[in-house]
Design an enzyme around this catalytic site. Structure first.
Site, PDB file in Angstrom:
ATOM      1  N   GLU A 119       0.832  -1.217   0.000  1.00 16.21           N
ATOM      2  CA  GLU A 119       0.000   0.000   0.000  1.00 16.21           C
ATOM      3  C   GLU A 119       0.864   1.265   0.000  1.00 16.21           C
ATOM      4  OE1 GLU A 119      -4.308  -1.442   1.625  1.00 16.21           O
ATOM      5  OE2 GLU A 119      -2.991  -0.501   3.103  1.00 16.21           O
TER       6      GLU A 119
ATOM      7  N   GLU B 120      -6.009  -7.035  -2.127  1.00 18.28           N
ATOM      8  CA  GLU B 120      -6.688  -7.045  -0.826  1.00 18.28           C
ATOM      9  C   GLU B 120      -8.130  -6.613  -1.002  1.00 18.28           C
ATOM     10  OE1 GLU B 120      -4.973  -4.818   2.368  1.00 18.28           O
ATOM     11  OE2 GLU B 120      -2.905  -5.308   1.798  1.00 18.28           O
TER      12      GLU B 120
END
Length: 344
Positions: A171, A277
């Site tokens: 991320e 995710e």
């Protein structure tokens, strides 16, 4: 005599041409089949820790079972495992990741490795350097990224596991290894760090696909900013990865935006895309199943067949485990209806 020889030669040429064409057919089919292999998986990085504290998992019939078998029976074929450099607990380090990857490989599961390049959680709000790297220069950080990535992947390889996908950072909405690799301050530095990880991955296994992963997969402006910047600075990677965590009420809108973003990434950069995710509140299994069914279908529909897969983040989390509420197991340790979306 001459005519007989000529006829024989023509016959042989025709025979060879026929056989060549015949042999090419399975190869073409296999190539097409390989291109169509869509990954359905889960990040199960908490599994070692949960098992060490004697947390158990049960299939839909209430029978105690290995978590990986439960997920496999739900249609999953892949697992994702995070790697921290020197974590305070003895989980998600190299030894733990190797143990879990070998276990998953023995069950026929495909492997994604997620490098955080930190001793703890790395995400959009925090990208702390590992303590051992805190005083390193940029050149030394590039070498550290290379060495750490190579070491973990090569150890996996020595144990019979080759990662199909590797995330270089987790991320990384604003880069990693702050402040040196903070993208908003110095995109060039971040691009160099990504490329260092890429080179290490390819040195271990040239076929492993390198992912650059951002959160908020619906946010096209974020993705354009990041990947325009990485492209301008010569970063090397193979796949654009994203996270997506909608609510029970906005999932349809965000899925539509995520699909538009994925198609834009394919058109703009020529890269494959992957949803690394996903998750939704465990108290809404019906809505979660609808969301997952939709995002899986949308990712499969990405132009050029460049949507590679969808991974649920830590579905095995349940009850009071770290107070995480977006798992997909109920309070009794059984999978909710949400995971039925992976069966198709």
């Amino acid at each position: 005599m001459y005519k007989k020889k000529l006829a024989l030669m023509l016959s042989m040429i025709l025979c060879i041409s026929f056989m060549s064409g015949y042999k090419a057919m399975p190869f073409q089919l296999n190539k097409a089949e390989a291109a169509a292999t869509f990954a359905k998986g889960a990040d199960v990085s908490w599994l070692s820790e949960m098992e060490s504290y004697n947390w158990s998992f049960y299939n839909s019939n209430g029978t105690k079972q290995d978590l990986l078998q439960i997920l496999k029976d739900k249609g999953m074929d892949s697992v994702r495992l995070r790697v921290w450099v020197n974590p305070s607990l003895n989980f998600s380090n190299k030894a733990d990741v190797v143990k879990q990857a070998v276990r998953a490989k023995k069950m026929g599961l495909r492997i994604m490795i997620d490098f955080h390049y930190s001793d703890t959680w790395a995400d959009p709000g925090k990208q702390a350097k590992p303590a051992a790297w805190s005083s390193k220069s940029l050149a030394e950080l590039n070498q550290a990224v290379y060495d750490h990535t190579y070491d973990v992947l090569n150890t996996l390889k020595s144990n019979g596991v080759t990662a199909e996908w590797v995330q270089v950072g987790n991320e990384t909405n604003d880069g990693m290894l702050w402040q040196d690799g903070k993208a908003s301050s110095n995109m060039k530095n971040f691009a160099q760090l990504i490329t260092s990880g890429y080179k290490a991955v390819k040195a271990v296994n040239s076929s492993s696909k390198v992912i650059v992963h951002l959160s908020n997969g619906y946010d096209n402006s974020l993705f354009r900013w990041m990947f325009d910047g990485l492209s301008a600075n010569g970063a090397k990677y193979d796949v654009i990865g994203m996270s997506l965590y909608p609510s029970q009420t906005d999932w349809s809108t965000l899925d539509t935006q995520a699909l538009a973003n994925m198609n834009d990434m394919v058109a703009r950069y020529g890269k494959e895309v992957m949803v690394c995710e996903v998750g939704m509140d465990v108290t809404a299994p019906a809505q979660a199943k609808s969301f997952l069914t939709d995002i899986i279908a949308k990712t499969k529909s990405v132009s050029g067949g460049k949507g590679l897969g969808v991974f649920y983040w830590e579905p095995e989390s349940y009850g009071t485990w770290y107070e995480y509420t977006k798992g997909a197991f109920d309070s009794s340790g059984k999978p909710t209806a949400a995971l039925d979306a992976f069966k198709n």
